[in-house]
Design a protein around this motif. Structure first.
Motif, PDB file in Angstrom:
ATOM      1  N   HIS A  77       9.549  -0.017  -7.178  1.00  0.00           N
ATOM      2  CA  HIS A  77       9.565   1.410  -6.852  1.00  0.00           C
ATOM      3  C   HIS A  77      10.074   2.195  -8.048  1.00  0.00           C
ATOM      4  O   HIS A  77      11.129   1.864  -8.623  1.00  0.00           O
ATOM      5  CB  HIS A  77      10.468   1.654  -5.640  1.00  0.00           C
ATOM      6  CG  HIS A  77      10.607   3.096  -5.277  1.00  0.00           C
ATOM      7  ND1 HIS A  77       9.594   3.800  -4.657  1.00  0.00           N
ATOM      8  CD2 HIS A  77      11.635   3.978  -5.455  1.00  0.00           C
ATOM      9  CE1 HIS A  77      10.007   5.039  -4.455  1.00  0.00           C
ATOM     10  NE2 HIS A  77      11.226   5.177  -4.931  1.00  0.00           N
ATOM     11  N   THR A 121      11.950   5.045  -9.727  1.00  0.00           N
ATOM     12  CA  THR A 121      13.041   5.941  -9.341  1.00  0.00           C
ATOM     13  C   THR A 121      13.110   7.194 -10.185  1.00  0.00           C
ATOM     14  O   THR A 121      13.654   8.210  -9.747  1.00  0.00           O
ATOM     15  CB  THR A 121      14.391   5.212  -9.422  1.00  0.00           C
ATOM     16  OG1 THR A 121      14.596   4.736 -10.765  1.00  0.00           O
ATOM     17  CG2 THR A 121      14.421   4.030  -8.458  1.00  0.00           C
ATOM     18  N   THR A 123       0.840   8.736  -6.853  1.00  0.00           N
ATOM     19  CA  THR A 123       1.612   8.210  -5.726  1.00  0.00           C
ATOM     20  C   THR A 123       1.130   8.719  -4.374  1.00  0.00           C
ATOM     21  O   THR A 123       1.583   8.240  -3.332  1.00  0.00           O
ATOM     22  CB  THR A 123       3.096   8.548  -5.897  1.00  0.00           C
ATOM     23  OG1 THR A 123       3.233   9.927  -6.265  1.00  0.00           O
ATOM     24  CG2 THR A 123       3.725   7.701  -6.987  1.00  0.00           C
ATOM     25  N   PRO A 180       7.830  10.464  -7.629  1.00  0.00           N
ATOM     26  CA  PRO A 180       9.143  10.034  -8.134  1.00  0.00           C
ATOM     27  C   PRO A 180       9.960  11.205  -8.662  1.00  0.00           C
ATOM     28  O   PRO A 180       9.414  12.269  -8.981  1.00  0.00           O
ATOM     29  CB  PRO A 180       8.765   9.070  -9.274  1.00  0.00           C
ATOM     30  CG  PRO A 180       7.420   9.525  -9.726  1.00  0.00           C
ATOM     31  CD  PRO A 180       6.725  10.003  -8.487  1.00  0.00           C
TER      32      PRO A 180
END
Length: 315
Positions: free
Chosen positions: A93, A95, A123, A252
């Motif tokens: 993932h 960040t 995303t 993100p």
């Protein structure tokens, strides 16, 4: 390979030419296009590749003869796994995304940092819940499943209350043409254009609403007080409730410019950050448009590294 220009004093070595965040149709198309022009990419995806495609039982707007999402997804996944210039980072993932003058830095949940000349952010979106919608009043903490999770066997002979008029309703009906299910579709004025494809299906009861109040928990049966756009009120009961109220953009943290609606307009971003797929804006969220935008994003990065964009090279 795309040459990486050296910095003063010593050459800069990046992990890849391109970091792709998101493994849906847009991200996968970007990786394939990048490889075709010799660009090395790293694709970071917290789940499986094309995870949402596996949830679409029937397709009618995709080229190539694919009749279902899983069929198309299997083909894409096989191609990505055979793409030597693409390194897959699945189960990771992102960040934070940071953009500098000459490169981007992506931090993943292991605290590892990846650098590249450009980043493509693809995303996509995630499902909204009743608490996110102004025209719905629902119990605190209520979480309902999206309609694509409804199994045909479980829906057989039942009444389902569907909140919103988004396109998964049509997908559900096409995938289950013989299922004896009645759908009470409650939708706001903004969704009126979306329900045209389901209007003629005899299994659908359309409920144009001004406001809807749910007085149920997550378990069936459910009930709703509906205030119609004509001012009339009625109570609707059903065996279960599902969502088709749309999605919200997911992206993100870091150097991404978000609009008031949460989407990330491509023209507003840092020159080294390219937005592709459903994250761009609320409309045109389709498999084919996402794939095309991912391919275009990769070519944008390719031509930018060759300093050809300013010369009007078509991408």
């Amino acid at each position: 390979m795309v040459d990486t220009p050296p910095r003063t004093g010593s050459p800069t070595i990046h992990d890849a030419d391109l970091i792709i965040i998101g493994g849906g149709p847009a991200g996968c198309a970007a990786a394939r296009m990048a490889a075709s022009v010799g660009m090395r990419s790293i694709l970071v995806e917290p789940d499986r590749l094309c995870r949402n495609l596996y949830r679409i039982p029937a397709l009618n707007n995709v080229l190539g003869g694919y009749a279902s999402g899983p069929e198309l997804a299997d083909s894409i996944v096989a191609e990505l796994k055979s793409t030597e210039l693409c390194r897959l980072e699945l189960g990771r993932h992102v960040t934070e995304l940071h953009a500098d003058k000459d490169h981007v830095t992506v931090t993943v949940d292991t605290s590892a940092r990846l650098t590249a000349r450009y980043a493509i952010v693809a995303t996509g979106v995630g499902p909204l819940q009743p608490r996110d919608i102004a025209w719905i009043t629902a119990p605190d903490g209520l979480t309902l499943p999206p309609l694509w999770q409804a199994e045909a066997d479980a829906a057989e002979g039942r009444d389902l209350l569907v909140l919103g008029g988004d396109r998964p309703i049509g997908t559900f009906l096409r995938a289950n043409p013989t299922t004896d299910t009645r759908l009470f579709v409650a939708y706001p004025a903004a969704d009126a254009y979306k329900i045209e494809e389901i209007r003629e299906d005899s299994r659908v009861v359309l409920l144009p609403v001004e406001h809807l109040t749910l007085s149920c928990g997550e378990d069936s049966p459910v009930s709703a007080e509906v205030l119609g756009r004509n001012g009339e009120q009625q109570t609707v009961t059903a065996d279960a409730a599902y969502l088709s109220i749309g999605n919200a953009p997911t992206a993100p943290s870091g150097d991404l410019v978000r609009g008031a609606d949460g989407y990330c307009p491509p023209t507003d971003q840092h020159p080294r950050v390219i937005v592709a797929g459903d994250l761009r804006f609320a409309r045109f969220q389709r498999i084919m448009t996402a794939s095309g935008s991912g391919s275009e994003a990769a070519l944008h990065a390719y031509y930018a590294t060759r300093e050809l964009l300013a010369e009007g090279v078509s991408i």
